[in-house]
Design a protein around this motif. Structure first.
Motif, short mmCIF file in Angstrom:
data_model
loop_
_atom_site.label_atom_id
_atom_site.label_comp_id
_atom_site.label_asym_id
_atom_site.label_seq_id
_atom_site.Cartn_x
_atom_site.Cartn_y
_atom_site.Cartn_z
N PRO A 183 -6.74 21.97 28.35
CA PRO A 183 -6.39 21.54 26.99
C PRO A 183 -4.90 21.68 26.73
N TYR A 184 -4.38 20.75 25.95
CA TYR A 184 -2.97 20.79 25.54
C TYR A 184 -2.90 20.53 24.04
N SER A 185 -2.02 21.27 23.38
CA SER A 185 -1.84 21.10 21.94
C SER A 185 -0.38 21.34 21.59
N SER A 187 2.39 21.00 17.97
CA SER A 187 2.54 20.73 16.54
C SER A 187 3.88 20.09 16.25
N ALA A 217 -7.06 11.29 23.22
CA ALA A 217 -6.44 12.40 22.50
C ALA A 217 -6.71 12.27 21.01
N THR A 230 -0.73 17.74 14.35
CA THR A 230 -1.09 18.41 15.60
C THR A 230 -1.68 17.39 16.56
N THR A 232 -3.62 16.97 20.11
CA THR A 232 -4.44 17.71 21.06
C THR A 232 -5.03 16.75 22.08
N TRP A 233 -5.11 17.22 23.32
CA TRP A 233 -5.63 16.36 24.38
C TRP A 233 -6.09 17.21 25.55
N THR A 234 -7.29 16.93 26.02
CA THR A 234 -7.77 17.47 27.28
C THR A 234 -8.03 16.29 28.20
#
Length: 240
Positions: A183-185, A187, A217, A230, A232-234
């Motif tokens: 996971p990547y996040s 802001s 994403a 924000t 977010t993407w896995t």
């Protein structure tokens, strides 16, 4: 092979087309080069993530990027060209640059990144049209040479309007390397240091946010005097 799309009329009053623009046709062009060489044969044109209809503030800096991504990872090279119109002397499907068109002053494109910038937008409000020529070059892994495999003309409409000077600041987002399955996040925040603007809105476009990826994403945001977002993407292995 040259592929064209021709529409009978452009919008009226386009400032930099130098005439009655509603009497000019709207045309876009795609050129495909076919080689009988192993490693160069198949090709897909770039995918564009950002819409070609944009707003700009008079007398203020403006930048735009089409968000082009090439499916085969070909190298993309960008240049500005005049918008195209129908060529009645070369039918069917013949097109030619609009001879009376001109590039607005202080406008340029980065040939590597594709960012189109107007350092000081004209004080004359209204619609402007500019086109980008995007060339695809592919390095053949067998002979090491680079081949021109495609050319796309991307037509952009810019509506110049009067704006307050909000001096909007957006936090920088660093380039990063993501491992598939992890996971990547990140802001991002937008604030204004000039004229009051409320609410501020944040939005995002890009290939990971489209339905064409295996694991799309997400970008969520809140609006107000300060806007927060924000991403977010896995990513899945199929997204590599």
């Amino acid at each position: 092979h040259v592929l064209t799309m021709i529409d009978p009329n452009r919008d009226g009053g386009i400032i930099n087309l130098g005439g009655n623009s509603d009497q000019m046709t709207f045309a876009i062009v795609d050129t495909v080069y076919i080689y009988n060489i192993v490693g160069v044969r198949t090709n897909c044109t770039p995918t564009f993530a950002n819409p070609p209809i944009q707003n700009a503030c008079a007398n203020q800096p403006w930048c735009y990027n089409p968000g082009a991504v090439d499916p085969e990872n070909d190298s993309l090279v960008y240049s500005m060209v005049k918008p195209f119109q129908d060529d009645p002397n070369n039918t069917p499907g013949g097109v030619t640059p609009i001879g009376s068109a001109y590039f607005p002053a202080n406008m340029s494109v980065n040939p590597v990144t594709g960012s189109l910038c107007w350092n000081n937008v004209s004080a004359v409000q209204g619609e402007y049209n500019i086109a980008l020529l995007i060339k695809e070059y592919r390095k053949n892994p067998i002979d090491g040479k680079r081949y021109l495999v495609g050319e796309t003309v991307f037509d952009i409409q810019i509506l110049v309007v009067a704006c307050a000077n909000p001096d909007i600041n957006v936090t920088a987002v660093p380039n990063t390397c993501i491992e598939a399955g992890q996971p990547y996040s990140v802001s991002v925040t937008a604030t204004t240091g000039g004229a009051a603007v409320s609410p501020l809105h944040l939005s995002a476009t890009g290939l990971p946010l489209t339905t064409g990826v295996v694991s799309p994403a997400n970008f969520s945001s809140t609006s107000g005097p300060t806007a927060n977002g924000t991403f977010t993407w896995t990513p899945a292995c199929g997204d590599v």
